[in-house]
Design a protein around this motif. Structure first.
Motif, PDB file in Angstrom:
ATOM      1  N   LEU A 158       0.786  -1.367  -0.137  1.00 48.13           N
ATOM      2  CA  LEU A 158      -0.165   0.302  -0.201  1.00 48.13           C
ATOM      3  C   LEU A 158       1.293   1.778   0.451  1.00 48.13           C
ATOM      4  CD1 LEU A 158      -2.909  -0.974   2.080  1.00 48.13           C
ATOM      5  CD2 LEU A 158      -2.786  -1.522  -0.064  1.00 48.13           C
ATOM      6  N   PHE A 159       2.003   1.016   0.487  1.00 48.59           N
ATOM      7  CA  PHE A 159       2.902   2.212   0.084  1.00 48.59           C
ATOM      8  C   PHE A 159       3.511   2.423  -1.252  1.00 48.59           C
ATOM      9  CE2 PHE A 159       3.636   1.785   4.559  1.00 48.59           C
ATOM     10  CZ  PHE A 159       2.369   2.112   4.980  1.00 48.59           C
ATOM     11  N   GLY A 160       3.833   1.272  -2.240  1.00 48.89           N
ATOM     12  CA  GLY A 160       4.567   1.192  -3.517  1.00 48.89           C
ATOM     13  C   GLY A 160       5.196  -0.661  -3.267  1.00 48.89           C
ATOM     14  N   CYS A 161       6.384  -0.433  -4.018  1.00 50.34           N
ATOM     15  CA  CYS A 161       7.030  -1.441  -4.054  1.00 50.34           C
ATOM     16  C   CYS A 161       8.827  -1.607  -4.622  1.00 50.34           C
ATOM     17  CB  CYS A 161       6.438  -3.134  -4.876  1.00 50.34           C
ATOM     18  SG  CYS A 161       6.974  -4.465  -4.700  1.00 50.34           S
ATOM     19  N   LYS A 162       9.134  -1.135  -3.800  1.00 52.78           N
ATOM     20  CA  LYS A 162      10.748  -0.507  -3.611  1.00 52.78           C
ATOM     21  C   LYS A 162      11.337  -1.964  -4.892  1.00 52.78           C
ATOM     22  CE  LYS A 162      12.200   2.731  -0.706  1.00 52.78           C
ATOM     23  NZ  LYS A 162      12.458   3.823  -1.871  1.00 52.78           N
ATOM     24  N   LYS A 163      10.896  -3.052  -4.594  1.00 51.11           N
ATOM     25  CA  LYS A 163      11.637  -4.226  -5.176  1.00 51.11           C
ATOM     26  C   LYS A 163      10.556  -4.500  -6.502  1.00 51.11           C
ATOM     27  CE  LYS A 163      12.929  -6.785  -1.147  1.00 51.11           C
ATOM     28  NZ  LYS A 163      13.768  -6.708  -1.348  1.00 51.11           N
ATOM     29  N   ALA A 164      10.354  -3.888  -7.308  1.00 50.48           N
ATOM     30  CA  ALA A 164       8.978  -4.363  -7.823  1.00 50.48           C
ATOM     31  C   ALA A 164       8.571  -5.634  -8.894  1.00 50.48           C
ATOM     32  CB  ALA A 164      10.253  -4.483 -10.083  1.00 50.48           C
ATOM     33  N   ALA A 165       8.922  -6.307  -7.362  1.00 55.63           N
ATOM     34  CA  ALA A 165       7.731  -7.376  -6.674  1.00 55.63           C
ATOM     35  C   ALA A 165       6.476  -7.532  -7.083  1.00 55.63           C
ATOM     36  CB  ALA A 165       7.790  -7.900  -5.983  1.00 55.63           C
ATOM     37  N   LYS A 166       5.792  -6.446  -7.245  1.00 62.45           N
ATOM     38  CA  LYS A 166       4.158  -6.034  -7.046  1.00 62.45           C
ATOM     39  C   LYS A 166       4.001  -5.479  -8.932  1.00 62.45           C
ATOM     40  CE  LYS A 166       2.318  -2.587  -5.826  1.00 62.45           C
ATOM     41  NZ  LYS A 166       1.719  -1.530  -4.828  1.00 62.45           N
ATOM     42  N   TRP A 167       2.920  -5.898  -9.822  1.00 61.81           N
ATOM     43  CA  TRP A 167       2.772  -5.142 -11.131  1.00 61.81           C
ATOM     44  C   TRP A 167       2.655  -3.887 -10.854  1.00 61.81           C
ATOM     45  CZ3 TRP A 167      -1.421  -3.267 -13.601  1.00 61.81           C
ATOM     46  CH2 TRP A 167      -1.554  -2.831 -14.710  1.00 61.81           C
ATOM     47  N   THR A 168       3.130  -3.000 -11.514  1.00 60.26           N
ATOM     48  CA  THR A 168       1.419  -1.804 -11.074  1.00 60.26           C
ATOM     49  C   THR A 168       1.478  -0.792 -13.074  1.00 60.26           C
ATOM     50  OG1 THR A 168       3.297   0.174 -11.357  1.00 60.26           O
ATOM     51  CG2 THR A 168       2.937  -1.030  -9.216  1.00 60.26           C
ATOM     52  N   ALA A 169       0.206  -0.198 -12.484  1.00 66.21           N
ATOM     53  CA  ALA A 169       0.489   0.537 -14.469  1.00 66.21           C
ATOM     54  C   ALA A 169       1.245   0.936 -14.797  1.00 66.21           C
ATOM     55  CB  ALA A 169      -0.656   0.549 -14.445  1.00 66.21           C
ATOM     56  N   ARG A 170       2.800   2.004 -14.213  1.00 70.41           N
ATOM     57  CA  ARG A 170       3.694   1.843 -14.967  1.00 70.41           C
ATOM     58  C   ARG A 170       4.702   1.420 -15.745  1.00 70.41           C
ATOM     59  NH1 ARG A 170       6.986   5.473 -10.111  1.00 70.41           N
ATOM     60  NH2 ARG A 170       5.351   6.764  -9.443  1.00 70.41           N
TER      61      ARG A 170
END
Length: 427
Positions: A158-170
């Motif tokens: 919920l704070f974002g993901c520094k490790k890029a483990a979570k897919w985001t629309a970015r």
């Protein structure tokens, strides 16, 4: 005044807008992609994301709405859960997204977090076992998570993901840019330019200048709150009503013995037996505590409670589309009698599970009415057709605002699939 020209303007970089831009750019279309927020990567993975990427607003009736204003939209700050489209899309509207959902599940590797993670989550395990003993099947949840990159003790989705483990629309925004899309961030869209029933472009402002973007087509994907605001400013009538938010209540309390859900991942298990009314599941201790602060509920929190012993749960409501986004930018949203009744049932069930799992009843507090999926405000059948076209020729809408009612579940997978189908149908 800066003037730009392009084939298509896409407004918004959430799952709808980013997917549309990516699909069109890969086909060689000229795309300008507009985003109100800025990247502000320094805040990703920390509570500072609340100040840097969140837009948190409260209705006069007390419902809190959280959304992401940043490239990637609310996917930057979501839990990463993936649900299939609600049944009404196919059954009532004839919109079949099965092929696009299957494609997206394979492309993004959507699956539950591995069972090995849960061996190190004793608090969550106690909640799941207690729920099972009471007849509630809290099942593992499919997620937009690459487990090989994920830290099982992080719980900062919920704070974002520094490790890029979570897919985001970015990631889709980046692909669109790599295929020639022009991205403009910090861009406030002031209105859609239209004449004689046909779209002509977009007027927008940045901190540096005003922009007129001339385009043959405009795809509005600014979300359930942003889209009706832009339509209002553009003199396009019909939007803003039937607003829903999928509001949550977040519960937290202190375990009598043993650890709670501190450093355990939020929303990994849920009971979906009453989907269409509400679902409930586990919450990490930090997120459960922060929810109390967001809801200004901290005065009710037990003094001396230790974070390591806190355990949390949520109840997500499928609320009635009873709210409104108004022309002045304010919004009306309250619980209806049905909403109050169902939420009370969900809270009672979640409390009972927590107590069964060993939470002290006198320590349980509830942050009620935290919404995260605003929608319904430019719905199919009211503002757009099933082809997502408005009455203004070549103006389309592709975000959660087009959903006529709440599905009561995270809509990201639905919006990606819908955007893929829509974009591939544009000629």
């Amino acid at each position: 005044m800066r003037i730009m020209e392009t084939d298509i303007v896409v407004i918004g970089t959430g799952p709808g807008g980013a997917t549309v831009a990516r699909e069109l750019a890969k086909r060689g279309k000229g795309v300008v992609l507009l985003e109100k927020g800025k990247a502000r990567d320094w805040s990703v993975g920390t509570p500072l994301a609340y100040a840097a990427m969140y837009d948190i607003r409260r209705s006069k009736q007390g419902i809190l709405v959280r959304r992401g204003i940043t490239p990637g939209g609310s996917t930057m700050i979501y839990s990463g859960n993936a649900y299939d489209p609600p049944a009404f899309l196919k059954e009532d509207l004839g919109i079949d997204l099965d092929a696009e959902v299957l494609e997206t599940r394979k492309e993004l590797g959507i699956r539950p977090v591995p069972e090995s993670f849960y061996r190190h989550h004793p608090g969550t395990r106690r909640l799941v076992e207690a729920a099972g003993e009471m007849g509630h099947a809290m099942k593992p949840q499919a997620r937009f998570i690459d487990a090989s990159l994920c830290d099982p003790h992080c719980d900062k989705c919920l704070f974002g993901c520094k490790k890029a483990a979570k897919w985001t629309a970015r990631s889709y925004v980046d692909e669109a840019v790599a295929h020639g899309t022009r991205l403009v961030t910090g861009c406030d869209v002031r209105g859609i330019i239209h004449s004689r029933g046909r779209v002509e472009g977009v007027q927008a402002e940045t901190a540096k200048d005003a922009i007129t973007i001339r385009a043959d087509r405009v795809v509005l994907a600014a979300g359930g709150m942003g889209t009706p605001e832009i339509l209002h400013r553009s003199g396009i009538k019909g939007a803003g009503t039937h607003f829903f938010t999928d509001p949550m209540s977040v519960l937290v309390g202190e375990m009598k013995e043993g650890p709670g859900t501190f450093r355990e991942i939020t929303y990994t298990f849920a009971d979906e037996s009453r989907k269409g009314e509400f679902v409930f599941g586990n919450v990490g201790a930090v997120n459960a505590f922060v929810a109390q602060i967001a809801a200004k509920n901290i005065s009710a929190f037990p003094r001396g409670a230790r974070m390591t012993k806190l355990a949390g749960m949520f109840v997500k409501l499928c609320d009635e589309p009873s709210g409104e986004i108004r022309k002045d930018g304010s919004f009306h949203k309250a619980f209806t009698p049905r909403d109050e009744h169902l939420m009370a049932q969900g809270i009672a069930a979640a409390k009972a599970v927590m107590i069964k799992a060993g939470v002290r009843p006198d320590t349980i507090t509830v942050a009620k009415g935290i919404g995260g999926h605003p929608g319904g405000t430019a719905a199919i059948g009211r503002v757009v057709g099933t082809d997502l076209a408005t009455d203004i020729e070549n103006l389309y809408i592709c975000d959660n605002s087009v959903m006529p009612v709440s599905g009561g579940i995270p809509p990201v997978l639905t919006l990606i699939a819908l955007a893929k189908q829509f974009a591939r149908g544009l000629r």
